[in-house]
Scaffold this motif. Structure first.
Motif, PDB file in Angstrom:
ATOM      1  N   ILE A  11     -17.042  -8.780   1.491  1.00 19.20           N
ATOM      2  CA  ILE A  11     -17.548  -7.317   1.447  1.00 19.20           C
ATOM      3  C   ILE A  11     -16.465  -6.580   0.996  1.00 19.20           C
ATOM      4  N   TYR A  12     -16.703  -5.902  -0.662  1.00 13.45           N
ATOM      5  CA  TYR A  12     -15.802  -5.045  -1.410  1.00 13.45           C
ATOM      6  C   TYR A  12     -16.410  -4.031  -1.564  1.00 13.45           C
ATOM      7  N   GLU A  13     -15.903  -2.531  -1.020  1.00 11.40           N
ATOM      8  CA  GLU A  13     -16.161  -1.140  -1.397  1.00 11.40           C
ATOM      9  C   GLU A  13     -14.960  -0.340  -1.913  1.00 11.40           C
ATOM     10  N   ASN A  14     -15.414   0.544  -2.858  1.00 10.45           N
ATOM     11  CA  ASN A  14     -15.223   1.703  -4.194  1.00 10.45           C
ATOM     12  C   ASN A  14     -15.663   2.943  -2.803  1.00 10.45           C
ATOM     13  N   THR A  15     -15.073   4.004  -2.490  1.00 15.79           N
ATOM     14  CA  THR A  15     -15.411   5.178  -1.813  1.00 15.79           C
ATOM     15  C   THR A  15     -14.726   6.351  -2.810  1.00 15.79           C
ATOM     16  N   GLY A  16     -14.228   5.724  -3.661  1.00 17.46           N
ATOM     17  CA  GLY A  16     -13.604   6.610  -4.319  1.00 17.46           C
ATOM     18  C   GLY A  16     -14.328   7.726  -5.743  1.00 17.46           C
ATOM     19  N   PRO A  17     -14.390   9.036  -6.741  1.00 17.51           N
ATOM     20  CA  PRO A  17     -14.969   9.439  -7.106  1.00 17.51           C
ATOM     21  C   PRO A  17     -15.432   8.546  -8.224  1.00 17.51           C
ATOM     22  N   VAL A  64     -22.900   5.035   1.093  1.00 14.51           N
ATOM     23  CA  VAL A  64     -22.235   3.952   1.326  1.00 14.51           C
ATOM     24  C   VAL A  64     -21.190   3.276   2.076  1.00 14.51           C
ATOM     25  N   GLY A  65     -20.247   3.787   2.033  1.00 15.52           N
ATOM     26  CA  GLY A  65     -18.477   4.074   2.021  1.00 15.52           C
ATOM     27  C   GLY A  65     -17.736   4.919   3.522  1.00 15.52           C
ATOM     28  N   ALA A  66     -19.358   5.517   3.856  1.00  9.25           N
ATOM     29  CA  ALA A  66     -19.166   6.935   5.151  1.00  9.25           C
ATOM     30  C   ALA A  66     -19.252   6.079   5.878  1.00  9.25           C
ATOM     31  N   ASP A  67     -19.935   4.829   6.547  1.00 10.85           N
ATOM     32  CA  ASP A  67     -19.542   4.827   7.738  1.00 10.85           C
ATOM     33  C   ASP A  67     -19.709   2.993   7.515  1.00 10.85           C
ATOM     34  N   TYR A  76     -24.096 -14.696 -11.643  1.00  8.19           N
ATOM     35  CA  TYR A  76     -25.700 -14.824 -11.064  1.00  8.19           C
ATOM     36  C   TYR A  76     -27.129 -13.775 -12.154  1.00  8.19           C
ATOM     37  N   GLY A  77     -27.582 -14.852 -11.493  1.00 11.76           N
ATOM     38  CA  GLY A  77     -28.929 -14.043 -12.839  1.00 11.76           C
ATOM     39  C   GLY A  77     -29.555 -12.358 -11.085  1.00 11.76           C
ATOM     40  N   PRO A  78     -30.389 -11.785 -12.427  1.00  8.91           N
ATOM     41  CA  PRO A  78     -30.566 -10.753 -12.201  1.00  8.91           C
ATOM     42  C   PRO A  78     -31.680 -10.947 -10.643  1.00  8.91           C
ATOM     43  N   ARG A  79     -31.663 -10.815  -9.789  1.00 11.51           N
ATOM     44  CA  ARG A  79     -33.363 -10.943  -8.676  1.00 11.51           C
ATOM     45  C   ARG A  79     -33.861  -9.160  -9.098  1.00 11.51           C
ATOM     46  N   ILE A  80     -32.861  -8.430  -8.711  1.00  8.17           N
ATOM     47  CA  ILE A  80     -33.154  -6.548  -8.832  1.00  8.17           C
ATOM     48  C   ILE A  80     -32.159  -6.434  -9.232  1.00  8.17           C
ATOM     49  N   THR A  81     -32.649  -5.301 -10.516  1.00  8.72           N
ATOM     50  CA  THR A  81     -31.412  -4.656 -11.250  1.00  8.72           C
ATOM     51  C   THR A  81     -32.083  -3.414 -11.522  1.00  8.72           C
ATOM     52  N   GLU A  82     -31.869  -2.009 -10.284  1.00 12.00           N
ATOM     53  CA  GLU A  82     -32.716  -0.779 -10.335  1.00 12.00           C
ATOM     54  C   GLU A  82     -31.490   0.039  -9.979  1.00 12.00           C
ATOM     55  N   ARG A  83     -31.409   1.529 -11.048  1.00 14.79           N
ATOM     56  CA  ARG A  83     -30.210   2.306 -10.712  1.00 14.79           C
ATOM     57  C   ARG A  83     -31.333   3.829 -11.528  1.00 14.79           C
ATOM     58  N   SER A  84     -30.719   4.455 -10.590  1.00 16.36           N
ATOM     59  CA  SER A  84     -31.529   6.267 -11.343  1.00 16.36           C
ATOM     60  C   SER A  84     -30.270   6.863 -12.383  1.00 16.36           C
ATOM     61  N   GLU A  85     -30.908   7.943 -12.560  1.00 15.17           N
ATOM     62  CA  GLU A  85     -30.399   8.500 -13.833  1.00 15.17           C
ATOM     63  C   GLU A  85     -28.697   8.974 -13.404  1.00 15.17           C
ATOM     64  N   SER A  86     -28.475   9.047 -12.502  1.00 14.79           N
ATOM     65  CA  SER A  86     -27.493   9.760 -11.876  1.00 14.79           C
ATOM     66  C   SER A  86     -26.797   9.256 -11.298  1.00 14.79           C
ATOM     67  N   PRO A  87     -25.513   8.669 -11.983  1.00 14.99           N
ATOM     68  CA  PRO A  87     -24.146   7.683 -11.687  1.00 14.99           C
ATOM     69  C   PRO A  87     -23.842   7.788 -10.065  1.00 14.99           C
ATOM     70  N   PRO A  88     -24.236   6.709  -9.517  1.00  9.00           N
ATOM     71  CA  PRO A  88     -23.266   6.784  -7.825  1.00  9.00           C
ATOM     72  C   PRO A  88     -21.984   6.730  -8.069  1.00  9.00           C
ATOM     73  N   SER A  89     -21.186   7.278  -7.160  1.00  9.74           N
ATOM     74  CA  SER A  89     -19.877   7.684  -7.002  1.00  9.74           C
ATOM     75  C   SER A  89     -19.370   6.050  -6.288  1.00  9.74           C
ATOM     76  N   SER A  90     -19.870   5.890  -4.884  1.00 12.46           N
ATOM     77  CA  SER A  90     -19.742   5.096  -4.327  1.00 12.46           C
ATOM     78  C   SER A  90     -20.275   3.617  -4.250  1.00 12.46           C
ATOM     79  N   PHE A  91     -19.520   2.261  -3.870  1.00 11.10           N
ATOM     80  CA  PHE A  91     -19.924   1.800  -3.941  1.00 11.10           C
ATOM     81  C   PHE A  91     -19.049   0.335  -3.347  1.00 11.10           C
ATOM     82  N   ARG A  92     -20.766  -0.776  -2.274  1.00 11.01           N
ATOM     83  CA  ARG A  92     -20.435  -1.917  -1.660  1.00 11.01           C
ATOM     84  C   ARG A  92     -20.781  -2.527  -1.979  1.00 11.01           C
ATOM     85  N   LEU A  93     -20.353  -4.028  -2.164  1.00 10.55           N
ATOM     86  CA  LEU A  93     -20.491  -5.781  -2.822  1.00 10.55           C
ATOM     87  C   LEU A  93     -20.823  -6.182  -1.866  1.00 10.55           C
TER      88      LEU A  93
END
Length: 192
Positions: free
Chosen positions: A184-190, A165-168, A88-105
């Motif tokens: 839709i995929y997710e990871n809600t673990g540490p 992201v994975g809470a609700d 995939y060609g990136p359209r938006i790629t933003e992140r904060s300095e502190s890494p997230p702990s849960s993801f949804r794709l």
């Protein structure tokens, strides 16, 4: 994120396990694989069938788009089938300095992308969802490199946020995902 060496491609690898990764063996193999410039995204599990999983990597110039042979060899005994990697060609790629702990794709091959839409860039720092004032630690959106149809969207949240992201599961239209052709995929673990 430095703009002098931006993310040039997002690589998605989807595969099906023989059995759900209840003991975390596949997740550990993915977590233990050496990564590139971008922080690693943990193994993501389908919300529809926990035997379907995905790995996502963001690559910069000089990083190979090839699958990691050692990682595949370690995963092979657990995998019943591999899908061909998608770029995939990136359209938006933003992140904060502190890494997230849960993801949804979310991934789809539906929809038509316009011609050459310029890559969007936002301010440095945490990307924020203005509608809910929820902090988002990572946002990647990509369009397929080899076709004009489809989209990939990855969101990363913080575990201490009860609206993470994975809470609700109701935050995204999950019951309609199959009918709409969205995986839709997710990871809600540490986070590793």
């Amino acid at each position: 994120m430095s703009t002098d060496n931006p993310i040039r491609v997002l690589v998605l690898e989807e595969f099906r396990l023989h059995a759900a990764d209840l003991d975390g063996a596949a997740a550990r193999i993915v977590a233990d694989t050496p990564q590139g410039i971008e922080p690693a995204i943990p193994l993501l599990t389908s919300i529809e069938d926990n035997r379907n999983v995905a790995m996502l990597r963001a690559l910069h110039a000089g990083e190979s788009t090839e699958s990691d042979a050692a990682q595949h060899a370690a995963l092979d005994p657990l995998v019943s089938s591999w899908a061909a990697p998608k770029h995939y060609g990136p359209r938006i790629t933003e992140r904060s300095e502190s890494p997230p702990s849960s993801f949804r794709l979310a991934v789809t091959e539906s929809g038509i992308n316009g011609g050459s839409t310029p890559r969007l860039s936002g301010p440095a720092g945490s990307v924020e969802d203005k509608a809910t004032s929820r902090s988002i630690g990572l946002l990647w959106i990509g369009a397929p490199v080899d076709t004009h149809a489809g989209l990939l969207l990855l969101l990363g949240s913080y575990g201490e946020d009860p609206r993470a992201v994975g809470a609700d599961p109701a935050v995204w239209p999950l019951p309609l995902s199959t009918d709409l052709g969205v995986r839709i995929y997710e990871n809600t673990g540490p986070n590793m």
